[in-house]
Scaffold this motif. Sequence first.
Motif, PDB file in Angstrom:
ATOM      1  N   LYS A  90       0.841  -1.206   0.000  1.00 41.77           N
ATOM      2  CA  LYS A  90       0.000   0.000   0.000  1.00 41.77           C
ATOM      3  C   LYS A  90       0.870   1.248   0.000  1.00 41.77           C
ATOM      4  CE  LYS A  90      -2.513   0.909   3.724  1.00 41.77           C
ATOM      5  NZ  LYS A  90      -3.635   0.819   4.680  1.00 41.77           N
TER       6      LYS A  90
ATOM      7  N   ALA B 233      -6.840   6.596  -2.076  1.00 39.98           N
ATOM      8  CA  ALA B 233      -7.016   5.204  -2.499  1.00 39.98           C
ATOM      9  C   ALA B 233      -8.262   5.080  -3.362  1.00 39.98           C
ATOM     10  CB  ALA B 233      -7.112   4.296  -1.289  1.00 39.98           C
TER      11      ALA B 233
ATOM     12  N   ASP C 280      -6.580   0.574  -5.965  1.00 34.14           N
ATOM     13  CA  ASP C 280      -5.955   0.068  -4.745  1.00 34.14           C
ATOM     14  C   ASP C 280      -6.699  -1.131  -4.186  1.00 34.14           C
ATOM     15  OD1 ASP C 280      -3.798   2.245  -3.896  1.00 34.14           O
ATOM     16  OD2 ASP C 280      -5.540   3.285  -4.712  1.00 34.14           O
TER      17      ASP C 280
ATOM     18  N   VAL D  68      -7.724  -0.190   2.445  1.00 38.56           N
ATOM     19  CA  VAL D  68      -6.874   0.615   1.554  1.00 38.56           C
ATOM     20  C   VAL D  68      -6.651   2.035   2.050  1.00 38.56           C
ATOM     21  CG1 VAL D  68      -7.584  -0.740  -0.454  1.00 38.56           C
ATOM     22  CG2 VAL D  68      -8.798   1.385   0.095  1.00 38.56           C
TER      23      VAL D  68
END
Length: 330
Positions: free
Chosen positions: A41, A47, A70, A93
């Motif tokens: 991440k 995101a 994402d 995310v």
Amino acid sequence: MKKLINNKEDIVKEMVEGMVKAFPNEIESVNELPIIIRKNKKQGKVALVSGGGSGHEPSHAGFVGFGMLDGAIAGEVFTSPSADKVYEAIKAVDNGEGVLLIIKNYSGDVMNFEMAAEMAELDGIKVNKVIVDDDIAVENSTYTIGRRGIAGTIFVHKILGAAAEEGYSLDKIKELGDRVIRNIKTMGISLKSCTVFTTGKGSFDLADDEIEVGLGIHGEPGTHREKFQNADVHVDHILDKILEESNIQNEKVAVLINGLGETTLIELFIVSNRVSNVLKEKNIHVEKTLVGNYMTSLDMGGFSISILKLDEESERLLKSKSDTIALKTF
């Protein structure tokens, strides 16, 4: 029905497990749920989350990765993912800059994604959304109020994903997404229905000499049926409708020739050839063309054409680098 499956109840579960095991360095699942997220991440960016019913592969999980999504949630086949699963994806995310939901305009998707956003906002997560409605064929349809979201969604994933990588704010990405969506027009035809895994039957019936014009990606009816003709005739009909809606004149565009699952690349490139020739004749400048299976309908025969009118910003972002399991180079 001859399909390489085991238990019908485990189709999505086993598909997600197979994807993660095939690409362990790129993606991972969340708490054994049908949720795919980026393995590493990236911090300090908005995101992006999308998703929907399974059966449209490589959408949506195939576009999780650098420069695109994402996270993606896989519902059961042709069934919207539940709000609680979307909520889990948002939490997985988020890194403090907010989460943008990219939703195709189907009533179940819109309802469940919006419910999940409300749940996440109670946790203090900033959430916004864009709703893709690029299908020009029908105004209101099965499962939809307004126009449906179909293959043009891929352009939204790519352009907004690139903007997020560049550090755009949540509000700025939302504004960009709404503008991009207004500039995407899509329409398709089906040569044959798909086989639904849960029933083993076709989603609709077509005579051997018929096509369905303007169908949806779940086999929803289109505008009408007509006799099957050669490729150029059908391409010209779709382009006429798209260009009428778009009012594109001497401008730059991107083109997506999307297969619905069964149609061969030979056929898709024949379609692409005609699209290129017609647009050149009309002084419309094609800056990028994508040809292949991007948003399918299981094993349906047919294709769709998406045209995105480009401005300087969207062209730059569309051409930027991305790296996902379905598109190692975009």
